[in-house]
Design a protein around this motif. Structure first.
Motif, PDB file in Angstrom:
ATOM      1  N   ALA A   1       0.889  -1.236  -0.022  1.00 48.55           N
ATOM      2  CA  ALA A   1       0.058   0.037  -0.032  1.00 48.55           C
ATOM      3  C   ALA A   1       0.776   1.302   0.139  1.00 48.55           C
ATOM      4  O   ALA A   1       0.451   2.390  -0.449  1.00 48.55           O
ATOM      5  CB  ALA A   1      -1.058  -0.054   1.163  1.00 48.55           C
ATOM      6  N   SER A   2       2.075   1.350   0.371  1.00 45.22           N
ATOM      7  CA  SER A   2       2.937   2.287   0.349  1.00 45.22           C
ATOM      8  C   SER A   2       3.122   2.760  -1.097  1.00 45.22           C
ATOM      9  O   SER A   2       3.596   3.959  -1.189  1.00 45.22           O
ATOM     10  CB  SER A   2       4.351   1.955   0.981  1.00 45.22           C
ATOM     11  N   LEU A   3       3.044   1.959  -1.975  1.00 41.90           N
ATOM     12  CA  LEU A   3       3.017   2.417  -3.599  1.00 41.90           C
ATOM     13  C   LEU A   3       1.933   3.654  -3.761  1.00 41.90           C
ATOM     14  O   LEU A   3       2.167   4.015  -4.766  1.00 41.90           O
ATOM     15  CB  LEU A   3       2.526   1.150  -4.229  1.00 41.90           C
ATOM     16  N   GLU A   4       1.074   3.790  -2.824  1.00 38.43           N
ATOM     17  CA  GLU A   4       0.135   5.039  -2.945  1.00 38.43           C
ATOM     18  C   GLU A   4       1.042   6.302  -3.407  1.00 38.43           C
ATOM     19  O   GLU A   4       0.526   7.177  -4.160  1.00 38.43           O
ATOM     20  CB  GLU A   4      -0.827   5.070  -1.884  1.00 38.43           C
ATOM     21  N   VAL A   5       2.018   6.430  -2.463  1.00 41.35           N
ATOM     22  CA  VAL A   5       2.932   7.465  -2.746  1.00 41.35           C
ATOM     23  C   VAL A   5       3.357   7.759  -4.063  1.00 41.35           C
ATOM     24  O   VAL A   5       3.458   8.828  -4.677  1.00 41.35           O
ATOM     25  CB  VAL A   5       4.118   7.587  -1.627  1.00 41.35           C
ATOM     26  N   ILE A   6       3.682   6.955  -4.639  1.00 44.35           N
ATOM     27  CA  ILE A   6       4.287   6.693  -6.196  1.00 44.35           C
ATOM     28  C   ILE A   6       3.117   6.968  -6.989  1.00 44.35           C
ATOM     29  O   ILE A   6       3.161   7.915  -7.776  1.00 44.35           O
ATOM     30  CB  ILE A   6       4.996   5.522  -6.513  1.00 44.35           C
ATOM     31  N   THR A   7       1.978   6.339  -6.824  1.00 42.94           N
ATOM     32  CA  THR A   7       1.072   6.400  -7.733  1.00 42.94           C
ATOM     33  C   THR A   7       0.320   7.717  -7.589  1.00 42.94           C
ATOM     34  O   THR A   7       0.075   8.483  -8.777  1.00 42.94           O
ATOM     35  CB  THR A   7      -0.090   5.411  -7.428  1.00 42.94           C
ATOM     36  N   GLY A   8       0.124   8.324  -6.345  1.00 46.65           N
ATOM     37  CA  GLY A   8      -0.255   9.546  -6.137  1.00 46.65           C
ATOM     38  C   GLY A   8       0.534  10.690  -6.909  1.00 46.65           C
ATOM     39  O   GLY A   8       0.250  11.690  -7.474  1.00 46.65           O
ATOM     40  N   ALA A   9       1.996  10.646  -6.952  1.00 42.82           N
ATOM     41  CA  ALA A   9       2.941  11.427  -7.552  1.00 42.82           C
ATOM     42  C   ALA A   9       2.820  11.414  -9.174  1.00 42.82           C
ATOM     43  O   ALA A   9       2.548  12.280  -9.655  1.00 42.82           O
ATOM     44  CB  ALA A   9       4.262  11.155  -7.326  1.00 42.82           C
ATOM     45  N   LEU A  10       2.667  10.387  -9.603  1.00 45.37           N
ATOM     46  CA  LEU A  10       2.327  10.125 -11.216  1.00 45.37           C
ATOM     47  C   LEU A  10       0.892  10.846 -11.669  1.00 45.37           C
ATOM     48  O   LEU A  10       0.964  11.359 -12.555  1.00 45.37           O
ATOM     49  CB  LEU A  10       2.335   8.531 -11.459  1.00 45.37           C
ATOM     50  N   ILE A  11      -0.091  10.418 -10.950  1.00 47.45           N
ATOM     51  CA  ILE A  11      -1.328  11.052 -11.140  1.00 47.45           C
ATOM     52  C   ILE A  11      -1.238  12.578 -11.036  1.00 47.45           C
ATOM     53  O   ILE A  11      -1.955  13.387 -11.607  1.00 47.45           O
ATOM     54  CB  ILE A  11      -2.471  10.497 -10.062  1.00 47.45           C
ATOM     55  N   ALA A  12      -0.586  13.116  -9.733  1.00 43.51           N
ATOM     56  CA  ALA A  12      -0.480  14.454  -9.984  1.00 43.51           C
ATOM     57  C   ALA A  12       0.376  15.083 -10.812  1.00 43.51           C
ATOM     58  O   ALA A  12       0.168  16.152 -11.385  1.00 43.51           O
ATOM     59  CB  ALA A  12       0.350  14.818  -8.308  1.00 43.51           C
ATOM     60  N   TRP A  13       1.324  14.430 -11.564  1.00 40.65           N
ATOM     61  CA  TRP A  13       2.111  14.771 -12.583  1.00 40.65           C
ATOM     62  C   TRP A  13       1.269  15.028 -13.751  1.00 40.65           C
ATOM     63  O   TRP A  13       1.447  16.126 -14.543  1.00 40.65           O
ATOM     64  CB  TRP A  13       3.144  13.682 -12.848  1.00 40.65           C
ATOM     65  N   VAL A  14       0.128  14.228 -14.136  1.00 43.97           N
ATOM     66  CA  VAL A  14      -0.715  14.213 -15.116  1.00 43.97           C
ATOM     67  C   VAL A  14      -1.598  15.486 -15.090  1.00 43.97           C
ATOM     68  O   VAL A  14      -1.945  16.161 -15.767  1.00 43.97           O
ATOM     69  CB  VAL A  14      -1.556  12.832 -15.425  1.00 43.97           C
ATOM     70  N   LEU A  15      -2.250  15.338 -13.780  1.00 44.61           N
ATOM     71  CA  LEU A  15      -3.435  16.030 -13.669  1.00 44.61           C
ATOM     72  C   LEU A  15      -2.941  17.490 -12.895  1.00 44.61           C
ATOM     73  O   LEU A  15      -3.619  18.677 -13.421  1.00 44.61           O
ATOM     74  CB  LEU A  15      -4.382  15.319 -12.669  1.00 44.61           C
ATOM     75  N   LEU A  16      -2.005  17.629 -12.413  1.00 44.32           N
ATOM     76  CA  LEU A  16      -1.460  18.972 -11.824  1.00 44.32           C
ATOM     77  C   LEU A  16      -0.299  19.466 -12.473  1.00 44.32           C
ATOM     78  O   LEU A  16       0.130  20.522 -11.967  1.00 44.32           O
ATOM     79  CB  LEU A  16      -1.434  18.645 -10.034  1.00 44.32           C
ATOM     80  N   GLY A  17       0.463  18.692 -13.057  1.00 39.35           N
ATOM     81  CA  GLY A  17       1.459  19.188 -13.778  1.00 39.35           C
ATOM     82  C   GLY A  17       2.716  19.256 -12.666  1.00 39.35           C
ATOM     83  O   GLY A  17       3.871  19.984 -12.981  1.00 39.35           O
ATOM     84  N   GLU A  18       2.681  18.284 -11.788  1.00 39.15           N
ATOM     85  CA  GLU A  18       3.827  18.170 -10.851  1.00 39.15           C
ATOM     86  C   GLU A  18       4.834  17.107 -11.051  1.00 39.15           C
ATOM     87  O   GLU A  18       4.200  15.902 -10.921  1.00 39.15           O
ATOM     88  CB  GLU A  18       3.289  17.878  -9.336  1.00 39.15           C
ATOM     89  N   ALA A  19       5.724  17.538 -12.014  1.00 33.68           N
ATOM     90  CA  ALA A  19       6.591  16.511 -12.553  1.00 33.68           C
ATOM     91  C   ALA A  19       7.392  15.859 -11.505  1.00 33.68           C
ATOM     92  O   ALA A  19       7.724  16.356 -10.380  1.00 33.68           O
ATOM     93  CB  ALA A  19       7.500  17.004 -13.513  1.00 33.68           C
ATOM     94  N   LEU A  20       7.854  14.584 -11.684  1.00 31.16           N
ATOM     95  CA  LEU A  20       8.725  13.690 -11.038  1.00 31.16           C
ATOM     96  C   LEU A  20      10.113  14.054 -11.150  1.00 31.16           C
ATOM     97  O   LEU A  20      10.471  14.234 -12.333  1.00 31.16           O
ATOM     98  CB  LEU A  20       8.478  12.298 -10.993  1.00 31.16           C
ATOM     99  N   GLY A  21      10.652  14.198 -10.026  1.00 28.11           N
ATOM    100  CA  GLY A  21      12.065  14.534 -10.364  1.00 28.11           C
ATOM    101  C   GLY A  21      13.082  13.115 -10.279  1.00 28.11           C
ATOM    102  O   GLY A  21      12.444  12.127 -10.173  1.00 28.11           O
ATOM    103  N   ALA A  22      14.343  13.258 -10.385  1.00 30.39           N
ATOM    104  CA  ALA A  22      15.318  12.027 -10.354  1.00 30.39           C
ATOM    105  C   ALA A  22      15.192  11.148  -8.934  1.00 30.39           C
ATOM    106  O   ALA A  22      15.113  10.211  -8.880  1.00 30.39           O
ATOM    107  CB  ALA A  22      16.817  12.364 -10.525  1.00 30.39           C
ATOM    108  N   TYR A  23      15.084  12.101  -7.960  1.00 29.63           N
ATOM    109  CA  TYR A  23      14.933  11.648  -6.669  1.00 29.63           C
ATOM    110  C   TYR A  23      13.580  10.722  -6.344  1.00 29.63           C
ATOM    111  O   TYR A  23      13.530   9.509  -5.815  1.00 29.63           O
ATOM    112  CB  TYR A  23      15.066  12.557  -5.551  1.00 29.63           C
ATOM    113  N   GLN A  24      12.537  10.992  -6.955  1.00 32.74           N
ATOM    114  CA  GLN A  24      11.339  10.398  -7.089  1.00 32.74           C
ATOM    115  C   GLN A  24      11.346   9.227  -7.936  1.00 32.74           C
ATOM    116  O   GLN A  24      10.714   8.363  -7.249  1.00 32.74           O
ATOM    117  CB  GLN A  24      10.124  11.390  -7.418  1.00 32.74           C
ATOM    118  N   ILE A  25      12.058   9.225  -8.814  1.00 27.34           N
ATOM    119  CA  ILE A  25      12.075   8.152  -9.701  1.00 27.34           C
ATOM    120  C   ILE A  25      12.692   7.010  -8.913  1.00 27.34           C
ATOM    121  O   ILE A  25      12.629   5.625  -8.877  1.00 27.34           O
ATOM    122  CB  ILE A  25      12.706   8.385 -10.913  1.00 27.34           C
TER     123      ILE A  25
END
Length: 316
Positions: A254-278
């Motif tokens: 369930a901790s993958l929610e943080v990753i999926t939330g970041a990806l969804i935010a990238w698409v819907l909110l324009g919050e791009a993932l950085g190298a550290y997030q990847i």
């Protein structure tokens, strides 16, 4: 095969939960306060499930008298506690730091299973949980501008404890999970009434549209997605996965929610993932896989009765 399906259900739950933050941002941009958004989410999901189950599966809503107390604790701790404490904590701490603290829950689950239930898990299960938390630290870049407010830290730690309680209680309740989720949502909405004060919500905003980062959504559509996908589907899938896997593995996945939330935010909110997030996301995946594989090596007859032994039986 069965374990792979269960792991897939857990991943679906994490993806659905990942929509919570972005949809909440749309509601907040429309003028709803954070606790108002939480109340709309809980009340809407609870009512939707109650109506659907009353028509299609009424037996799921029957609660044995011996489990009334358990259901009350589940609504208070596993639903209302997680949601409300998280929203209160982010008022005093950065969102990323709050998520990191909340998602120490896999470690809390593993510790509970080992020292309270006195069940021996493979060493890799503990290592996997720790690796997942370390990955989350990289994802949120916890070292960047960390300033911990004392009360905020306490609230975030309480949210983590409630999150661990969600997995542990969901793992050990022998009732229909749909009924569990429905009554849990209704109970949470009731608990949150004094704090959210729904009579003060400006309901007219649900007829508007709102734009965030150049993307426009109907407010009612954002609320509907938050209720149906990020709550109803997410909780049902999560409860089902935990009951089929175990609290320790379910919490880690369930901790993958943080990753999926970041990806969804990238698409819907324009919050791009950085190298550290990847990089951090890869570490989280490694930890989840390690915990899952370690538990899978145990013979089913050794794992299932032990890990699923009831914790509370007055009855997440």
């Amino acid at each position: 095969m069965i374990r792979s399906v269960s792991l897939g259900i857990a991943a679906v739950s994490a993806v659905c939960f990942g929509f919570s933050g972005p949809m909440a941002k749309y509601l907040n941009a429309a003028g709803l306060a954070p606790l108002e958004s939480v109340w709309v989410r809980m009340a809407g999901a609870g009512l939707l499930l109650l109506v659907a189950l009353a028509l299609l599966r009424p037996a799921a809503l029957r609660i044995p008298r011996s489990q009334w107390l358990f259901f009350g604790v589940y609504a208070l701790v596993a639903v209302a506690g997680v949601q409300a404490l998280y929203f209160l904590a982010i008022q005093r701490l950065p969102v990323g730091v709050t998520l990191l603290i909340e998602y120490t829950s896999p470690v809390l689950v593993v510790l509970w299973v080992r020292f309270v239930r006195r069940i021996r898990l493979p060493r890799a299960a503990y290592v996997g949980a720790v690796i997942a938390v370390a990955g989350l630290a990289v994802v949120v870049e916890v070292w960047d501008g960390l300033r911990l407010d004392a009360l905020g830290l306490v609230l975030a730690l309480l949210a983590a404890a409630c999150c661990a309680g969600y997995f542990l209680m969901s793992d050990n309740l022998h009732v229909d999970p749909l009924g569990l989720v429905a009554w849990g949502m209704i109970g949470a909405a009731v608990v949150l009434v004094p704090f959210a004060q729904p009579w003060g919500i400006d309901w007219s905003v649900f007829g508007d549209v709102v734009t965030v980062a150049g993307n426009t959504l109907p407010v009612a559509g954002a609320a509907g997605w938050l209720i149906l996908v990020a709550t109803v589907v997410a909780y049902i899938a999560g409860v089902t996965a935990v009951r089929r896997l175990s609290a320790a593995v379910g919490a880690t996945v369930a901790s993958l929610e943080v990753i999926t939330g970041a990806l969804i935010a990238w698409v819907l909110l324009g919050e791009a993932l950085g190298a550290y997030q990847i990089v951090g996301g890869a570490v989280v995946l490694l930890g989840a896989l390690l915990a899952q594989t370690a538990t899978a090596r145990r013979a089913p007859e050794e794992v299932a009765p032990a890990v699923r032994e009831p914790v509370l039986n007055p009855s997440a």
